[in-house]
Motif scaffolding. Sequence first.
Motif, short mmCIF file in Angstrom:
data_model
loop_
_atom_site.label_atom_id
_atom_site.label_comp_id
_atom_site.label_asym_id
_atom_site.label_seq_id
_atom_site.Cartn_x
_atom_site.Cartn_y
_atom_site.Cartn_z
N SER A 45 -2.57 7.20 -4.81
CA SER A 45 -3.32 6.44 -3.80
C SER A 45 -4.83 6.51 -4.07
O SER A 45 -5.56 5.54 -3.79
CB SER A 45 -3.01 6.98 -2.40
N ARG A 46 -5.29 7.62 -4.59
CA ARG A 46 -6.71 7.74 -4.95
C ARG A 46 -7.08 6.70 -6.01
O ARG A 46 -8.10 6.01 -5.90
CB ARG A 46 -7.02 9.15 -5.46
N LYS A 47 -6.25 6.58 -7.03
CA LYS A 47 -6.51 5.60 -8.09
C LYS A 47 -6.38 4.17 -7.56
O LYS A 47 -7.12 3.28 -8.01
CB LYS A 47 -5.54 5.83 -9.25
N ALA A 48 -5.47 3.97 -6.61
CA ALA A 48 -5.34 2.63 -6.02
C ALA A 48 -6.57 2.26 -5.21
O ALA A 48 -6.99 1.10 -5.19
CB ALA A 48 -4.08 2.57 -5.15
N VAL A 49 -7.16 3.24 -4.53
CA VAL A 49 -8.41 2.99 -3.79
C VAL A 49 -9.51 2.59 -4.75
O VAL A 49 -10.26 1.62 -4.51
CB VAL A 49 -8.82 4.24 -2.98
N LEU A 50 -9.62 3.30 -5.86
CA LEU A 50 -10.65 2.98 -6.86
C LEU A 50 -10.42 1.61 -7.48
O LEU A 50 -11.37 0.95 -7.93
CB LEU A 50 -10.69 4.06 -7.95
N ALA A 51 -9.15 1.20 -7.50
CA ALA A 51 -8.81 -0.12 -8.05
C ALA A 51 -9.00 -1.23 -7.02
O ALA A 51 -8.76 -2.41 -7.33
CB ALA A 51 -7.39 -0.13 -8.58
N GLY A 52 -9.39 -0.87 -5.79
CA GLY A 52 -9.69 -1.87 -4.78
C GLY A 52 -8.54 -2.29 -3.90
O GLY A 52 -8.65 -3.29 -3.18
N LYS A 53 -7.43 -1.54 -3.89
CA LYS A 53 -6.29 -1.89 -3.05
C LYS A 53 -6.54 -1.44 -1.61
O LYS A 53 -6.68 -0.25 -1.33
CB LYS A 53 -5.02 -1.21 -3.59
N LYS A 54 -6.58 -2.40 -0.69
CA LYS A 54 -6.91 -2.08 0.70
C LYS A 54 -5.85 -1.19 1.35
O LYS A 54 -6.17 -0.29 2.13
CB LYS A 54 -7.07 -3.36 1.51
N GLU A 55 -4.59 -1.45 1.06
CA GLU A 55 -3.53 -0.67 1.69
C GLU A 55 -3.63 0.81 1.33
O GLU A 55 -3.28 1.68 2.13
CB GLU A 55 -2.16 -1.22 1.27
N ALA A 56 -4.14 1.10 0.16
CA ALA A 56 -4.28 2.49 -0.27
C ALA A 56 -5.29 3.25 0.58
O ALA A 56 -5.25 4.49 0.65
CB ALA A 56 -4.70 2.54 -1.74
N ARG A 57 -6.19 2.52 1.25
CA ARG A 57 -7.15 3.19 2.14
C ARG A 57 -6.47 3.79 3.36
O ARG A 57 -7.08 4.60 4.07
CB ARG A 57 -8.21 2.19 2.59
N ARG A 58 -5.24 3.39 3.63
CA ARG A 58 -4.48 3.99 4.73
C ARG A 58 -3.58 5.12 4.25
O ARG A 58 -2.98 5.82 5.06
CB ARG A 58 -3.63 2.92 5.43
N ILE A 59 -3.44 5.26 2.94
CA ILE A 59 -2.57 6.31 2.37
C ILE A 59 -3.39 7.52 1.93
O ILE A 59 -3.07 8.65 2.27
CB ILE A 59 -1.75 5.75 1.18
N PHE A 60 -4.45 7.27 1.18
CA PHE A 60 -5.24 8.38 0.63
C PHE A 60 -5.79 9.31 1.71
O PHE A 60 -5.68 10.54 1.59
CB PHE A 60 -6.37 7.82 -0.23
N PRO A 61 -6.39 8.80 2.81
CA PRO A 61 -6.90 9.74 3.84
C PRO A 61 -5.80 10.61 4.45
O PRO A 61 -6.06 11.76 4.82
CB PRO A 61 -7.50 8.80 4.89
N ILE A 62 -4.57 10.09 4.55
CA ILE A 62 -3.48 10.88 5.12
C ILE A 62 -3.14 12.05 4.20
O ILE A 62 -2.82 13.15 4.66
CB ILE A 62 -2.25 9.99 5.35
N THR A 63 -3.24 11.84 2.90
CA THR A 63 -2.91 12.91 1.96
C THR A 63 -3.98 13.99 1.91
O THR A 63 -3.75 15.07 1.40
CB THR A 63 -2.71 12.33 0.54
#
Length: 353
Positions: A45-63
């Motif tokens: 999810s961290r890498k997805a955030v860096l790649a600009g995926k908006k949905e990942a912004r709801r996953i990474f903070p939870i982890t």
Amino acid sequence: MERFIIIVLLILILALTRYWRRKLGEAYCAAAKYAPTLELRREFSRKAVLAGKKEARRIFPITVARFAADHQPLKVFKRKKIPCVFTDYYFPSRCNPYLSEEQKQFCQSVLDFKDGKYDGIRFLVAGIEKLKPKPGTVVMFMPCSTQRKYWKRFKTMADYLHDEYPELVCGISYVRYTGDRESLHLQKSRENVELEKNYFFKEDLTDKEVIVVDDILTTGKSLQDFRKEVEADGGKVVGAIFAAETFKMPNAFWCYLYALSWSEDDAEKFAPMATDTTMGYPYQRRKWGIYDEEPEDIDWMPDRTIMHGNTMINLWYGKRKGKYVVVKKEVLPLDPESDEPCSDDLSEFDIRI
């Protein structure tokens, strides 16, 4: 001509980069959803955030919940000058697809506590150990929408408090109900909602320190409303113990910034607690507890009824600063079909008897 070709090539490179960045973000986000461990979910999810995926912004903070939140579990913080402590984070149901098994179990245990299926003694003990209340402090429980919910949720905890903390005062019976009200979680806007008060205090709280026990800390409005009631009765709220605090998602800037700067050292520093996060507790209640029996609904009956013309006036009395006062008045017509207006011209009873 050469300049034109260079510009076209740059545009193509940028377009291809954006395209593959988006595809990479989707792939990392999908991998994060189905990752078998929290560590893999966090990394993908961290890498997805860096790649600009908006949905990942709801996953990474939870982890990395302990890193993203303003308050840490089992650490005292102040909410409008009231020291507060909670056990762990509660995540709304929309976050369920992104939670680890431990997080799901804890959230379910909080819901079970609200339904009276778990006793919640673990978070009560942890909160008392952190707040260290003085002897004689009254431990009161946040009133619920109904009397039945209140006693079902807190009576086992009250028994344990009575047995194991004799230096503290159990205030479960201090609250008297005058009816039911709508549950707070059914309201659309919790911050601005004004709930009908359906309780008052039977005992005088003058010069007494009070600790409040509740299930979930979200906006803090219920705590502040209860604090006003305690202070109006002469008491002082010196602390609050919660099973959980509702996790608040950070903004997009935070997600990108910390995804960019995240390291394994941070992962070790903010790793989940090694202790069990469920609300269960190895405690066997006595066969007959002092708070086993909840009050009958007859307690909702008024303390005094006055007939005045075409009017029946019901009065409920409570203690305020050592004196009995009218805390609720209900004016009803004796004959609903009569044109004679109801009168509540009994102002002398509104002060004290």
